[in-house]
Scaffold this motif. Structure first.
Motif, PDB file in Angstrom:
ATOM      1  N   GLN A 200      39.924  41.628  37.304  1.00 55.28           N
ATOM      2  CA  GLN A 200      38.902  40.682  37.720  1.00 55.28           C
ATOM      3  C   GLN A 200      38.924  39.407  36.879  1.00 55.28           C
ATOM      4  OE1 GLN A 200      35.441  43.207  37.616  1.00 55.28           O
ATOM      5  NE2 GLN A 200      35.890  44.082  39.617  1.00 55.28           N
ATOM      6  N   ARG A 201      39.214  39.518  35.590  1.00 58.80           N
ATOM      7  CA  ARG A 201      39.248  38.362  34.692  1.00 58.80           C
ATOM      8  C   ARG A 201      40.493  37.514  34.876  1.00 58.80           C
ATOM      9  NH1 ARG A 201      38.874  39.756  28.688  1.00 58.80           N
ATOM     10  NH2 ARG A 201      39.350  37.543  28.595  1.00 58.80           N
TER      11      ARG A 201
ATOM     12  N   THR B  38      38.450  45.500  34.818  1.00 56.83           N
ATOM     13  CA  THR B  38      37.938  44.329  34.108  1.00 56.83           C
ATOM     14  C   THR B  38      39.047  43.296  33.933  1.00 56.83           C
ATOM     15  OG1 THR B  38      36.291  45.665  32.963  1.00 56.83           O
ATOM     16  CG2 THR B  38      36.823  43.540  31.976  1.00 56.83           C
TER      17      THR B  38
END
Length: 148
Positions: free
Chosen positions: A76-77, A73
């Motif tokens: 990806q962010r 996460t």
């Protein structure tokens, strides 16, 4: 411009705190993301949450999968991924994060001592910058946040 920065890599020194302190002191427009840096809770989360294992492979597998939710996460962010390689342990997880960051097309900053340049040459080649210390990483982040 505001950037989201993921600080990946070794967990045995205070390099993340140095960056966070610089970001706060200079009020840089950066959101900082980190992995779980508590070694014991990271290693034990799988069996503590999902139950014990007799085989260390499955114990580590459970923990790795739960931890990967946070790592993936964050990767990806992130707009920028900083990966620090320390000198105490071989950090296969850091190399893995650097590879994922490169595959995702993230801007990658790598930090490591010069004596491990050779084994990290492929990672350095994928990086936008390779720093020798945390102060250089901070300077890069400061530069990126300046209005010109």
């Amino acid at each position: 411009m505001k950037y989201t920065v993921y600080l990946s890599g070794e967990i045995h020194t205070d390099w993340r705190e140095k960056i966070k302190n610089a970001v706060n002191e200079q009020k840089l427009p950066l959101e900082i993301l980190t992995p779980n840096t508590d070694h014991e809770s990271s290693d034990e989360c799988g069996v503590r949450i999902l139950g014990g294992e007799d085989n260390n492979f499955w114990k580590d597998n459970k923990a790795a999968k739960i931890n990967s939710i946070r790592h993936m996460t964050a990767l990806q962010r992130a707009d920028i991924v900083v990966v620090r390689f320390g000198d105490k342990y071989k950090q296969w997880n850091a190399a893995f994060d650097a590879g994922i960051a490169a595959a995702l097309g993230k801007s990658l900053i790598v930090e490591h001592a010069t004596d491990i340049t050779h084994p990290l040459k492929e990672i350095d080649a994928a990086a936008m910058a390779t720093a020798e210390n945390t102060e250089q990483v901070i300077e890069i982040l400061e530069y990126l946040c300046r209005d010109y």
